[in-house]
Design a protein around this motif. Structure first.
Motif, mmCIF file in Angstrom:
data_model
loop_
_atom_site.group_PDB
_atom_site.id
_atom_site.type_symbol
_atom_site.label_atom_id
_atom_site.label_comp_id
_atom_site.label_asym_id
_atom_site.label_seq_id
_atom_site.Cartn_x
_atom_site.Cartn_y
_atom_site.Cartn_z
ATOM 1 N N ALA A 82 0.727 -1.181 0.201
ATOM 2 C CA ALA A 82 0.094 -0.062 -0.009
ATOM 3 C C ALA A 82 1.054 1.287 0.054
ATOM 4 O O ALA A 82 0.430 2.191 -0.542
ATOM 5 N N SER A 94 2.430 10.796 -5.756
ATOM 6 C CA SER A 94 1.428 11.750 -5.271
ATOM 7 C C SER A 94 2.230 13.167 -5.637
ATOM 8 O O SER A 94 3.182 13.392 -5.241
ATOM 9 N N ALA A 125 -3.800 11.329 -0.664
ATOM 10 C CA ALA A 125 -4.052 10.003 -0.864
ATOM 11 C C ALA A 125 -3.097 9.122 -0.782
ATOM 12 O O ALA A 125 -2.027 9.684 -1.371
ATOM 13 N N SER A 126 -3.243 7.821 -0.412
ATOM 14 C CA SER A 126 -2.058 6.915 -0.476
ATOM 15 C C SER A 126 -1.450 6.609 -1.922
ATOM 16 O O SER A 126 -2.483 6.479 -2.891
ATOM 17 N N THR A 159 -4.175 4.393 -3.135
ATOM 18 C CA THR A 159 -5.427 4.727 -3.670
ATOM 19 C C THR A 159 -5.259 5.470 -5.031
ATOM 20 O O THR A 159 -6.139 5.399 -5.858
ATOM 21 N N LEU A 160 -4.139 6.069 -5.320
ATOM 22 C CA LEU A 160 -3.930 6.506 -6.228
ATOM 23 C C LEU A 160 -4.028 5.633 -7.489
ATOM 24 O O LEU A 160 -4.575 5.750 -8.902
ATOM 25 N N CYS A 192 -5.568 2.607 -7.669
ATOM 26 C CA CYS A 192 -6.894 2.060 -7.766
ATOM 27 C C CYS A 192 -7.611 3.323 -8.657
ATOM 28 O O CYS A 192 -8.558 2.967 -9.250
ATOM 29 N N LEU A 193 -7.489 4.586 -8.394
ATOM 30 C CA LEU A 193 -8.161 5.737 -9.215
ATOM 31 C C LEU A 193 -7.740 5.560 -10.503
ATOM 32 O O LEU A 193 -8.634 5.647 -11.529
ATOM 33 N N THR A 245 -9.607 2.427 -12.019
ATOM 34 C CA THR A 245 -11.067 2.800 -12.387
ATOM 35 C C THR A 245 -11.390 3.764 -13.516
ATOM 36 O O THR A 245 -12.125 3.403 -14.386
#
Length: 541
Positions: free
Chosen positions: A39, A47, A55-56, A59-60, A62-63, A66
């Motif tokens: 993670a 970032s 955001a971690s 998370t980026l 996963c963005l 998506t």
């Protein structure tokens, strides 16, 4: 009571772990540690300041997955053949997963340094390796869902059958597993042949490929709509592209049983079986205690003394060496240097096309061509770490020529691809060849004039200005507005010269070549003054 409940909940999982030969008490803390490392240790995305910095890295990631997943819908709807659209989605999604495995997950799977920490704690090799594989599998499963579930829903809607959606997901799962195994085997081969430094050297270029891939995925559906083939015109592509092999369940469901889909299904199963065999035999042997130990220090080979370079090319060759260092170590410089010409060429080729509006057809590509060249004016003057150039200030080189060598680099890496894209657009427009050649000469003279004007506008020493960390700085915003103004004037001039046919276009080319003379003189004067004023003692004043 909660320990008892926890024990009851974990009992089936513990039985599965023991069946796999792992110790649950050892597996759990190692699994939590590996999840945390994954993670926090994502390197393919970085970032920036602002909202993204909160955001971690995971998370980026996963963005991005998506965004890719929903962008794939454009390929599904734009393809004239649903099977071709699904194959392109699997190919692009597999490329995304391959980059993630090679850059991030293999570094967790094979980490020679962590044995120094774990050597003092009781653990067994099976639990250790299984914890790593479980953590990686969890992350990859989530990314696969984000990438392919929207396309699966689209496949089910197009076929009006949920079975088609599940058949696509089954093929996507098999293709993803194969891609991840290929990534692990590829990274292991690099590690065995050239060591960890090979992966580290590849990292900046893999990050660049990820950024370029993002541009293609978001803007690619328009390109795919133009080159999409009919369902009966795929030729040998279903046999050459492995993505079609893994779509055999969907093909069997939609077209019925036949020798070709069954043969492709056999190829998919054979590929997956061979990759699993290679992962369990060769990769399993590679991840032995010998590999997990700290690497032995090797004797460095003697390096030959660098050959001298010609006097006229010395500064240019040295500047190119400095550029390679910045492209490897400074991801902001790398992304801007790579994305400006690629993004400009992409938009010129595939977004500014309108046969029904010939004036707009010429104006918009020319405007974007000029605008991107103006934006590239200060690409080679900024750096995240300008203090690393102190050794150049003490080097016995002509600083003025060293600074002016950036003009050649901008011509080669910024002007050339943008002009090539614009030339393709103008040749597609048709017309007589004398007129087209004259127009291309005019646009080339205009582009070179803008490059020289950019050096006069930003005469700073290469990579000597501090890059702004947050948002769009005032200088950059001003350059964007100035680029819009200059591009509008240049586009208007090209449009006026075009009204007089070939003689007018040749006159425009001559005018731009004549304007280059005072622009070149001013660029040399300002660059020499800026280079002369950049002394080691300048900071004291």
């Amino acid at each position: 009571m909660s320990p008892a409940v926890s024990l009851e909940v974990n009992r089936p999982a513990d039985a599965l772990l023991r069946l796999l030969g792992a110790d649950p008490a050892t597996f759990r803390p190692l699994y939590r540690a590996q999840k945390l490392l994954l993670a926090r240790g994502t390197r393919i995305v970085r970032s920036r300041r602002g909202l993204a910095s909160k955001a971690s890295p995971f998370t980026l990631l996963c963005l991005f997955a998506t965004i890719y997943g929903f962008a794939f819908l454009g390929f599904m709807t734009g393809a004239r053949s649903p099977l071709l659209g699904a194959a392109v989605v699997l190919t692009l999604g597999g490329f995304f997963l391959l980059l993630i495995v090679v850059t991030d997950h293999f570094d967790v799977l094979v980490n020679p340094r962590e044995i120094l920490v774990l050597a003092a704690h009781p653990h067994d090799g099976r639990s250790f390796l299984l914890a790593k594989v479980a953590a990686i599998g969890r992350i990859l499963s989530l990314l696969v869902l984000l990438l392919f579930v929207p396309s699966a829903v689209m496949v089910g809607a197009q076929a009006r059958s949920w079975a088609a959606a599940f058949a696509f997901l089954a093929g996507a799962a098999a293709a993803s597993a194969s891609t991840c195994l290929v990534g692990l085997l590829l990274a292991a081969a690099l590690l065995r042949l050239w060591g960890r430094s090979a992966i580290e050297r590849l990292m900046p270029w893999l990050q660049g490929a990820f950024q370029i891939g993002y541009l293609f995925v978001v803007g690619g559906p328009r390109l795919f709509t133009m080159i999409g083939k009919s369902s009966g015109d795929l030729g040998l592509l279903p046999w050459l592209l492995p993505s079609f092999w893994f779509l055999a369940p969907l093909e069997l469901l939609s077209r019925g049983f036949g020798p070709a889909p069954l043969a492709r299904l056999g190829l998919a199963l054979a590929t997956l079986a061979l990759l699993f065999l290679g992962a369990t035999r060769w990769l399993g042997a590679t991840l032995s205690e010998r590999l997990l130990e700290p690497p032995a220090r090797r004797r460095l080979p003697k390096r030959r003394a660098p050959r001298g370079t010609p006097a006229g090319a010395s500064e240019r060759s040295r500047l190119f060496s400095v550029l390679r260092v910045h492209l490897r170590s400074d991801w902001r410089t790398r992304s801007e240097f790579l994305l400006i010409p690629l993004m400009g060429a992409f938009f010129i080729l595939f977004y500014f096309r309108s046969a029904a509006a010939p004036i707009a057809f010429h104006a918009m590509p020319t405007f974007f061509y000029c605008w991107m060249l103006v934006l590239s004016a200060d690409v080679l003057t900024r750096s995240s770490r300008p203090e690393t150039l102190w050794w150049i200030l003490a080097a016995p080189i002509d600083r003025g020529r060293f600074s002016l060598a950036t003009v050649s680099l901008v011509r080669a890496f910024q002007l050339a691809p943008l002009f090539a894209a614009l030339a393709i657009v103008e040749i597609r427009a048709g017309g007589s060849w004398p007129y087209r050649l004259a127009l291309l000469l005019e646009l080339l003279a205009l582009g070179d004039l803008l490059v020289v004007m950019g050096k006069a506008l930003f005469p700073d020493f290469p990579f000597s200005r501090v890059r702004s960390e947050g948002g769009l700085g005032g200088t950059r915003a001003g350059l964007t507005l100035l680029g819009s103004l200059v591009s509008s004037v240049a586009t208007a001039l090209v449009f006026v010269f075009e009204r007089f046919g070939t003689p007018g276009v040749l006159a425009g080319a001559a005018a731009f070549l004549l304007l280059r003379i005072p622009a070149s003189i001013e660029a040399r004067r300002r660059a020499a003054a800026a280079a002369e004023g950049l002394e080691l003692t300048a900071a004291t004043g």
